[in-house]
Motif scaffolding. Structure first.
Motif, PDB file in Angstrom:
ATOM      1  N   MET A  77      77.642-124.338 -26.662  1.00 37.72           N
ATOM      2  CA  MET A  77      76.812-124.289 -27.079  1.00 37.72           C
ATOM      3  C   MET A  77      75.100-123.982 -26.772  1.00 37.72           C
ATOM      4  O   MET A  77      74.986-125.138 -27.085  1.00 37.72           O
ATOM      5  N   SER A  78      73.941-123.135 -26.384  1.00 37.48           N
ATOM      6  CA  SER A  78      73.175-124.268 -25.841  1.00 37.48           C
ATOM      7  C   SER A  78      72.082-123.912 -26.720  1.00 37.48           C
ATOM      8  O   SER A  78      72.137-123.463 -28.318  1.00 37.48           O
ATOM      9  N   ALA A  79      71.576-125.587 -26.759  1.00 39.14           N
ATOM     10  CA  ALA A  79      70.465-126.184 -28.134  1.00 39.14           C
ATOM     11  C   ALA A  79      68.904-124.866 -27.541  1.00 39.14           C
ATOM     12  O   ALA A  79      68.073-125.548 -27.946  1.00 39.14           O
ATOM     13  N   GLU A  80      68.800-124.884 -26.277  1.00 35.22           N
ATOM     14  CA  GLU A  80      67.111-123.831 -26.153  1.00 35.22           C
ATOM     15  C   GLU A  80      67.265-122.713 -26.440  1.00 35.22           C
ATOM     16  O   GLU A  80      65.499-123.757 -26.886  1.00 35.22           O
TER      17      GLU A  80
ATOM     18  N   ASP B 282      74.561-126.428 -13.137  1.00 32.69           N
ATOM     19  CA  ASP B 282      73.976-126.305 -11.999  1.00 32.69           C
ATOM     20  C   ASP B 282      75.111-127.349 -11.351  1.00 32.69           C
ATOM     21  O   ASP B 282      75.707-127.608  -9.934  1.00 32.69           O
ATOM     22  N   LEU B 283      75.189-128.554 -11.466  1.00 29.50           N
ATOM     23  CA  LEU B 283      75.971-129.689 -11.452  1.00 29.50           C
ATOM     24  C   LEU B 283      77.079-130.230 -12.006  1.00 29.50           C
ATOM     25  O   LEU B 283      77.778-130.663 -10.808  1.00 29.50           O
ATOM     26  N   LEU B 284      77.751-129.761 -12.623  1.00 31.06           N
ATOM     27  CA  LEU B 284      78.855-129.380 -13.666  1.00 31.06           C
ATOM     28  C   LEU B 284      79.549-128.628 -13.450  1.00 31.06           C
ATOM     29  O   LEU B 284      80.771-128.649 -14.092  1.00 31.06           O
ATOM     30  N   GLY B 285      79.067-127.222 -13.653  1.00 30.80           N
ATOM     31  CA  GLY B 285      79.467-125.716 -13.806  1.00 30.80           C
ATOM     32  C   GLY B 285      79.735-126.141 -14.941  1.00 30.80           C
ATOM     33  O   GLY B 285      80.779-125.000 -16.148  1.00 30.80           O
ATOM     34  N   ILE B 286      79.010-126.254 -16.574  1.00 30.11           N
ATOM     35  CA  ILE B 286      79.106-126.363 -17.929  1.00 30.11           C
ATOM     36  C   ILE B 286      78.062-125.198 -18.256  1.00 30.11           C
ATOM     37  O   ILE B 286      77.101-125.302 -18.092  1.00 30.11           O
ATOM     38  N   ASP B 287      78.959-124.231 -18.761  1.00 36.44           N
ATOM     39  CA  ASP B 287      78.292-123.265 -19.453  1.00 36.44           C
ATOM     40  C   ASP B 287      77.385-123.116 -20.923  1.00 36.44           C
ATOM     41  O   ASP B 287      78.116-123.934 -21.504  1.00 36.44           O
ATOM     42  N   PHE B 288      76.454-122.547 -20.211  1.00 36.86           N
ATOM     43  CA  PHE B 288      75.977-122.900 -21.752  1.00 36.86           C
ATOM     44  C   PHE B 288      75.136-121.709 -22.669  1.00 36.86           C
ATOM     45  O   PHE B 288      74.358-120.791 -22.516  1.00 36.86           O
ATOM     46  N   PRO B 289      76.088-120.808 -23.352  1.00 36.64           N
ATOM     47  CA  PRO B 289      75.930-119.377 -23.986  1.00 36.64           C
ATOM     48  C   PRO B 289      74.961-119.650 -24.843  1.00 36.64           C
ATOM     49  O   PRO B 289      74.673-120.716 -25.978  1.00 36.64           O
ATOM     50  N   GLY B 290      74.140-118.632 -24.639  1.00 37.75           N
ATOM     51  CA  GLY B 290      73.548-117.659 -25.821  1.00 37.75           C
ATOM     52  C   GLY B 290      71.422-118.711 -25.195  1.00 37.75           C
ATOM     53  O   GLY B 290      70.689-119.244 -25.622  1.00 37.75           O
ATOM     54  N   HIS B 291      72.145-119.437 -23.615  1.00 35.51           N
ATOM     55  CA  HIS B 291      70.491-119.900 -22.992  1.00 35.51           C
ATOM     56  C   HIS B 291      69.711-119.007 -22.318  1.00 35.51           C
ATOM     57  O   HIS B 291      70.800-117.618 -22.032  1.00 35.51           O
ATOM     58  N   TRP B 292      69.373-118.857 -22.441  1.00 33.28           N
ATOM     59  CA  TRP B 292      68.366-117.905 -22.087  1.00 33.28           C
ATOM     60  C   TRP B 292      68.254-117.202 -20.432  1.00 33.28           C
ATOM     61  O   TRP B 292      67.946-115.793 -20.557  1.00 33.28           O
ATOM     62  N   ARG B 293      68.228-118.070 -19.408  1.00 36.89           N
ATOM     63  CA  ARG B 293      68.895-117.959 -17.933  1.00 36.89           C
ATOM     64  C   ARG B 293      69.190-118.845 -17.147  1.00 36.89           C
ATOM     65  O   ARG B 293      68.723-119.831 -16.453  1.00 36.89           O
TER      66      ARG B 293
END
Length: 159
Positions: free
Chosen positions: A101-104, A119-130
């Protein structure tokens, strides 16, 4: 103070998520560190760290990712400018579908750092705005910091 802070954080996490909420907790170079599974790193946990009067982690100093081959990990480094205290949070996730989950939404400083980790590891961050590539071109294939990433070293002049 660090052990007392670690004990307090463990108590608050256990109150929020139950006794089995933390994979591991310890002092790391004298600073509190907790390791969580990805299912325990959620918006409620982030808000607790940010808003709780005894914690007040208002500054996210670093976000990075690590590929351990058997799992992936996102590491968050927090600092409270008000209380002068530090915390490291490691969030374990699977390699097959790495998602944390995104901390953004809580700490805006996570914006660039989560995008770089994506970008470098491919970890998805749901909740990130962009969440999109920030360093590599949009059509780049793969994630260069993964241990299973294959490069043509000769073509890159590295051989």
């Amino acid at each position: 103070m660090s052990q007392e802070l670690l004990d307090l954080i463990v108590e608050k996490f256990n109150t929020l998520h139950g006794e089995e909420s933390i994979v591991e907790s310890k002092l790391n170079f004298g600073k509190p560190m907790v390791i969580l599974g990805t299912e325990k790193w959620d918006l409620a946990t982030a808000k607790l760290l940010h808003d709780d009067e005894q914690l007040q982690f208002d500054f996210l100093t670093c976000v990075t990712g690590v590929d351990y081959e058997e799992h992936m990990e996102v590491i968050y480094n927090f600092y409270s400018t008000t209380l002068d205290q530090y915390l490291y949070v490691k969030v374990n996730t699977s390699r097959e579908e790495p998602t944390v989950m995104s901390a953004e939404p809580i700490w805006k400083s996570a914006d660039y750092m989560e995008r770089e980790t994506f970008d470098l590891l491919g970890i998805d961050f749901p909740g990130h705005w962009r969440l999109k590539r920030i360093l590599l071109e949009d059509d780049w294939e793969g994630y260069p910091l993964r241990k299973d990433y294959i490069t043509d070293k000769k073509a890159l002049g590295l051989d």
